[in-house]
Write an enzyme that holds these catalytic residues in place. Structure first.
Site, PDB file in Angstrom:
ATOM      1  N   LYS A 189      26.095  35.362  15.475  1.00 44.43           N
ATOM      2  CA  LYS A 189      25.420  36.623  15.806  1.00 44.43           C
ATOM      3  C   LYS A 189      26.106  37.813  15.135  1.00 44.43           C
ATOM      4  CE  LYS A 189      25.893  39.314  19.462  1.00 44.43           C
ATOM      5  NZ  LYS A 189      25.685  40.667  18.893  1.00 44.43           N
ATOM      6  N   LEU A 238      26.848  37.436  24.514  1.00 46.33           N
ATOM      7  CA  LEU A 238      27.766  38.013  23.540  1.00 46.33           C
ATOM      8  C   LEU A 238      27.282  39.433  23.319  1.00 46.33           C
ATOM      9  CD1 LEU A 238      30.241  37.228  21.835  1.00 46.33           C
ATOM     10  CD2 LEU A 238      28.698  36.609  19.979  1.00 46.33           C
ATOM     11  N   ASP A 239      28.155  40.414  23.573  1.00 47.35           N
ATOM     12  CA  ASP A 239      27.760  41.819  23.564  1.00 47.35           C
ATOM     13  C   ASP A 239      27.113  42.242  22.251  1.00 47.35           C
ATOM     14  OD1 ASP A 239      28.924  42.000  26.061  1.00 47.35           O
ATOM     15  OD2 ASP A 239      30.840  42.713  25.269  1.00 47.35           O
ATOM     16  N   ILE A 240      26.315  43.296  22.322  1.00 49.94           N
ATOM     17  CA  ILE A 240      25.610  43.812  21.143  1.00 49.94           C
ATOM     18  C   ILE A 240      26.585  44.227  20.044  1.00 49.94           C
ATOM     19  CG2 ILE A 240      25.500  46.191  22.042  1.00 49.94           C
ATOM     20  CD1 ILE A 240      22.697  46.363  20.767  1.00 49.94           C
ATOM     21  N   SER A 268      29.516  42.826  19.469  1.00 50.25           N
ATOM     22  CA  SER A 268      30.411  41.706  19.164  1.00 50.25           C
ATOM     23  C   SER A 268      29.703  40.742  18.218  1.00 50.25           C
ATOM     24  CB  SER A 268      30.799  40.965  20.448  1.00 50.25           C
ATOM     25  OG  SER A 268      31.471  41.821  21.341  1.00 50.25           O
TER      26      SER A 268
END
Length: 255
Positions: free
Chosen positions: A73, A122-124, A126
């Site tokens: 990502k 998973l954070d935006i 990260s």
């Protein structure tokens, strides 16, 4: 008359046995694919440890077609549903982003996008390994209440105004707190592995996944996260998978 404490709902027992997720179990029961002690199971029935549970081959066959996808990502994509104008990471799962180094024998089909959901967040802001799956067993293993699967991260940090070599000035007792001793949302965190990888970067290994956990942990000890990358979930590594590309979880790979 009190109910036998050893009895649990059939869908829960099937999930505990690793046969499927609870939702899948309900679907299979409804289709007549589950038998208990040789008889077709009824929705909501409870079973004990001595009861024999059998699953029809049709359910196994359907389950075998479900895929698990590993995505690298990038920043700017959210793990789940679209929010604030940001696209879900699943929108990257398309033929042109399929990694050429994928050694699995799966071929992409639009049906693989149906029910494909992130098994963990998973954070935006990260990057790194994100698991998307159609398989309830994988989801339960990674994000179930009793999951103990490790997640490994590389985290670039600054200590106050210090961005070059924060390791030299960061107190050892604060590093010990990161490993064990912090609480979030009123609950103590599980012990974590936290070590310096280099003077600007920490390595975290967690067995839980609270919202923005690492960033919030760092804030509590005076660190600011400058960059965060997840490189491993269980035994599965991000490896050489390029950012923005994806591959299938191979048949021999296990979390």
């Amino acid at each position: 008359m009190t109910e036998d404490a050893s009895l649990v709902r059939l869908n829960k027992r099937m999930a505990e046995l690793g046969l499927c997720s609870r939702r899948e179990a309900d679907d299979w029961i409804e289709r007549g694919w589950v038998r208990v002690n040789g008889a077709p199971a009824a929705m909501g029935v409870k079973v004990g440890p001595q009861d024999r549970i059998e699953v029809d081959r049709a359910a196994r066959g359907e389950q075998a077609t479900r895929v698990t996808i590993l995505l690298h990502k990038p920043i700017g994509y959210v793990s789940g549903q679209a929010e604030d104008g940001h696209q879900p990471a699943a929108t990257l799962v398309q033929p042109r982003n399929h990694w050429k180094g994928d050694t699995s024998h799966h071929r992409f089909a639009p049906a693989q996008l149906r029910g494909l959901a992130p098994a963990g967040r998973l954070d935006i802001d990260s990057v790194g390994l994100l698991v998307l799956t159609q398989d309830g067993r994988v989801a339960r293993q990674l994000i179930g209440e009793d999951s103990e699967v490790e997640k490994e991260y590389l985290v670039r940090v600054a200590y106050g105004p210090i961005t070059s070599n924060p390791q030299a000035s960061f107190p050892r007792e604060q590093l010990a707190r990161l490993r064990h001793g912090l609480s979030l949302d009123g609950q103590p965190l599980k012990p974590a592995v936290v070590d310096w990888q280099n003077p600007e970067q920490l390595r975290f290994v967690l067995t839980e996944g609270k919202k923005r956990q690492i960033r919030r942990m760092c804030e509590l000890v005076g660190l600011k996260v400058v960059g965060l990358k997840r490189i491993r979930i269980g035994r599965v590594m991000l490896g050489n998978l390029p950012q923005g590309q994806w591959r299938y979880l191979g048949p021999q790979e296990r979390f």
